[in-house]
Each structure stands twice: as structure tokens, then as C-alpha cells.
Design a protein around this motif. Structure first.
Motif, PDB file in Angstrom:
ATOM      1  N   UNK A  93      62.775  20.293  61.287  1.00  0.00           N
ATOM      2  CA  UNK A  93      63.252  21.269  62.262  1.00  0.00           C
ATOM      3  C   UNK A  93      62.803  22.678  61.909  1.00  0.00           C
ATOM      4  N   UNK A  94      62.725  23.486  62.943  1.00  0.00           N
ATOM      5  CA  UNK A  94      62.420  24.902  62.836  1.00  0.00           C
ATOM      6  C   UNK A  94      63.746  25.657  62.844  1.00  0.00           C
ATOM      7  N   UNK A  95      63.875  26.623  61.962  1.00  0.00           N
ATOM      8  CA  UNK A  95      65.077  27.458  61.891  1.00  0.00           C
ATOM      9  C   UNK A  95      64.620  28.916  61.872  1.00  0.00           C
ATOM     10  N   UNK A  96      65.313  29.765  62.631  1.00  0.00           N
ATOM     11  CA  UNK A  96      65.035  31.197  62.615  1.00  0.00           C
ATOM     12  C   UNK A  96      66.299  31.918  62.170  1.00  0.00           C
ATOM     13  N   UNK A  97      66.191  32.658  61.072  1.00  0.00           N
ATOM     14  CA  UNK A  97      67.340  33.382  60.524  1.00  0.00           C
ATOM     15  C   UNK A  97      67.363  34.808  61.059  1.00  0.00           C
ATOM     16  N   UNK A  98      68.506  35.207  61.582  1.00  0.00           N
ATOM     17  CA  UNK A  98      68.728  36.545  62.122  1.00  0.00           C
ATOM     18  C   UNK A  98      69.348  37.400  61.019  1.00  0.00           C
ATOM     19  N   UNK A  99      68.572  38.349  60.495  1.00  0.00           N
ATOM     20  CA  UNK A  99      69.068  39.209  59.414  1.00  0.00           C
ATOM     21  C   UNK A  99      70.266  40.042  59.837  1.00  0.00           C
ATOM     22  N   UNK A 100      70.260  40.527  61.063  1.00  0.00           N
ATOM     23  CA  UNK A 100      71.333  41.406  61.526  1.00  0.00           C
ATOM     24  C   UNK A 100      72.658  40.651  61.624  1.00  0.00           C
TER      25      UNK A 100
END
Length: 107
Positions: free
Chosen positions: A88-95
Motif C-alpha cells: 500500500x501507498x501511505x502519505x503522511x501529513x506533517x501538519x
């Protein structure tokens, strides 16, 4: 009226209720995440453990990565290394300090 059971294959995340994404749609989702400033990452897991909260991380998150092709290459490399795993692809939101988006690319 009775509630009906959704008859389909196992569901792993929100997008799994939709028809499978094309390669172009996957590319667009990754591009969206990069444009949001989110950090891409790749994870994998055995199918029987997919409902666990803990998946194996493929390398570290790609902090600051701006190339969709580089992310797609890492997804493919993970799939080649673990052909029987879900990837799977995961995108982490720093904010928000959380995942901004997650979806299974290889079943």
C-alpha cells in the motif's frame, strides 16, 4: 427493508469499495499527495495479517520526495520483493501529524 451485506472481496481501506484504480488514477492520487506536501511511504503485509494496524514499512518514508515516478518505482520494487504481500501507498501529513491518505496498490 432488510440491510443487505456487501458481497465482494475483502476490503482493506476506503478506496477498496470502488472499482480498482487504473495506473493513471494511482499516479494522480500520488501526485495529489505530493502536491499537498505530504510525505510518501510504502508499506506491505501478509494478506492474513492485513487487518492489523501494523504493516511492515518498506524503507523510511520518502521525506520531501517530489517525483511520482520514484514513488511508483518503490511500490513496484516492494511488490517484486514480496509478491505474495499486499502493498500500500501511505502519505503522511506533517501538519495534522497523521496519515493523509492510504490505499492498497497491489493485492
Amino acid at each position: 427493508m432488510a440491510v443487505q451485506v456487501y458481497k465482494s472481496s475483502t476490503k482493506y481501506e476506503t478506496f477498496s469499495y470502488l472499482p480498482p484504480m487504473s495506473a493513471e488514477q494511482i499516479r494522480q492520487q500520488i501526485a495529489y499527495c505530493i502536491n499537498q506536501g505530504w510525505n510518501p511511504s510504502v508499506e506491505h503485509s501478509e494478506k492474513e495479517k492485513a487487518m492489523s494496524n501494523y504493516w511492515y514499512m518498506w524503507k523510511l518514508p520518502f521525506f520531501g520526495e517530489q517525483s511520482v515516478d520514484a514513488v511508483l518505482a518503490e511500490l513496484e520494487a516492494c511488490h517484486r520483493e514480496f509478491p505474495s504481500h499486499l502493498v500500500r501507498f501511505v502519505a503522511y501529513d506533517n501538519y495534522a501529524q497523521s496519515q493523509g491518505l492510504t490505499f492498497v496498490v497491489y493485492r
